[in-house]
Design a protein around this motif. Structure first.
Motif, mmCIF file in Angstrom:
data_model
loop_
_atom_site.group_PDB
_atom_site.id
_atom_site.type_symbol
_atom_site.label_atom_id
_atom_site.label_comp_id
_atom_site.label_asym_id
_atom_site.label_seq_id
_atom_site.Cartn_x
_atom_site.Cartn_y
_atom_site.Cartn_z
ATOM 1 N N ARG A 144 -1.569 164.887 93.253
ATOM 2 C CA ARG A 144 -2.393 165.818 94.024
ATOM 3 C C ARG A 144 -3.495 166.332 93.110
ATOM 4 N NH1 ARG A 144 1.269 170.715 95.651
ATOM 5 N NH2 ARG A 144 -0.517 171.144 96.937
ATOM 6 N N ARG A 145 -4.594 166.731 93.721
ATOM 7 C CA ARG A 145 -5.686 167.315 92.950
ATOM 8 C C ARG A 145 -5.458 168.816 92.859
ATOM 9 N NH1 ARG A 145 -9.056 164.604 89.785
ATOM 10 N NH2 ARG A 145 -10.785 165.944 90.320
ATOM 11 N N THR A 146 -5.650 169.345 91.661
ATOM 12 C CA THR A 146 -5.600 170.775 91.411
ATOM 13 C C THR A 146 -6.889 171.104 90.678
ATOM 14 O OG1 THR A 146 -3.195 170.588 91.135
ATOM 15 C CG2 THR A 146 -4.215 172.644 90.425
ATOM 16 N N GLY A 147 -7.886 171.546 91.426
ATOM 17 C CA GLY A 147 -9.204 171.757 90.828
ATOM 18 C C GLY A 147 -9.733 170.418 90.330
ATOM 19 N N PRO A 148 -10.171 170.350 89.055
ATOM 20 C CA PRO A 148 -10.697 169.093 88.525
ATOM 21 C C PRO A 148 -9.609 168.165 87.961
ATOM 22 C CG PRO A 148 -11.029 170.838 86.936
ATOM 23 C CD PRO A 148 -10.416 171.476 88.159
ATOM 24 N N ARG A 149 -8.347 168.584 88.049
ATOM 25 C CA ARG A 149 -7.241 167.794 87.481
ATOM 26 C C ARG A 149 -6.512 167.001 88.559
ATOM 27 N NH1 ARG A 149 -4.326 172.753 85.529
ATOM 28 N NH2 ARG A 149 -2.744 171.787 86.829
ATOM 29 N N THR A 150 -5.856 165.935 88.107
ATOM 30 C CA THR A 150 -4.939 165.197 88.965
ATOM 31 C C THR A 150 -3.550 165.404 88.395
ATOM 32 O OG1 THR A 150 -6.621 163.538 89.477
ATOM 33 C CG2 THR A 150 -4.329 162.928 89.895
ATOM 34 N N ASP A 151 -2.666 166.023 89.170
ATOM 35 C CA ASP A 151 -1.320 166.345 88.709
ATOM 36 C C ASP A 151 -0.284 165.527 89.462
ATOM 37 O OD1 ASP A 151 -2.269 168.384 86.985
ATOM 38 O OD2 ASP A 151 -2.306 169.812 88.650
#
Length: 163
Positions: free
Chosen positions: A130-137
């Motif tokens: 999932r995307r969390t802001g500019p990150r992919t977690d």
């Protein structure tokens, strides 16, 4: 190094060959695409290097494909094989544009909201992102995954009311 071994550095990682670098970048791109599908959608641009918030167009030419069409076909094949053909055809569009004299690949992803017995998009049939802001977690298995699925199914009503 001292043993005459050449290494390629990317971010904080070390690679022994360009092939390893390309595989790493491809995996990171596919993870990002899965993350976009599983959240609000998004656009991934390949061929732009960003460091310290400074973006530099480097192009996809250095990936050694004969044409941008061949590059797009390879990418579509990887998405179909590793994420799913339905996603490649129904939720993702790919195009190549020339920017500052270099080809960049633009991948637009629509959000995917599973219904009924469907599950979120997965990479290689096992990893959920999932995307969390500019990150992919990564969404971990077990309770976090079950909670994520329930949240996404709850988004169906929200999207219907907003459309």
């Amino acid at each position: 190094d001292d043993n005459d071994q050449t290494y390629y550095n990317l971010d904080t990682k070390k690679f022994k060959s360009l092939k390893e670098v390309y595989k790493y970048i491809e995996r990171q791109s596919l993870k990002t695409i899965v993350g976009f599908l599983n959240t609000k959608g998004g656009t991934l641009v390949i061929g732009v290097n960003e460091k310290d918030n400074i973006k530099k167009v480097v192009g996809i030419e250095r990936d050694n494909y004969k044409s941008s069409e061949q590059y797009e076909r390879h990418l579509i094949q990887q998405i179909s094989n590793r994420i799913g053909t339905k996603f490649a055809s129904d939720f993702i569009s790919i195009k190549t544009n020339i920017v500052q004299g270099n080809s960049v690949c633009i991948i637009d992803c629509e959000p995917y909201i599973p219904s009924g017995t469907q599950i979120p998009a997965l990479l290689d049939d096992e990893k959920c992102y999932r995307r969390t802001g500019p990150r992919t977690d990564e969404v971990k298995q077990g309770r976090p995954f079950a909670k994520f699925v329930a949240e996404r199914k709850g988004d169906i009503g929200t999207l219907s009311r907003n459309n």
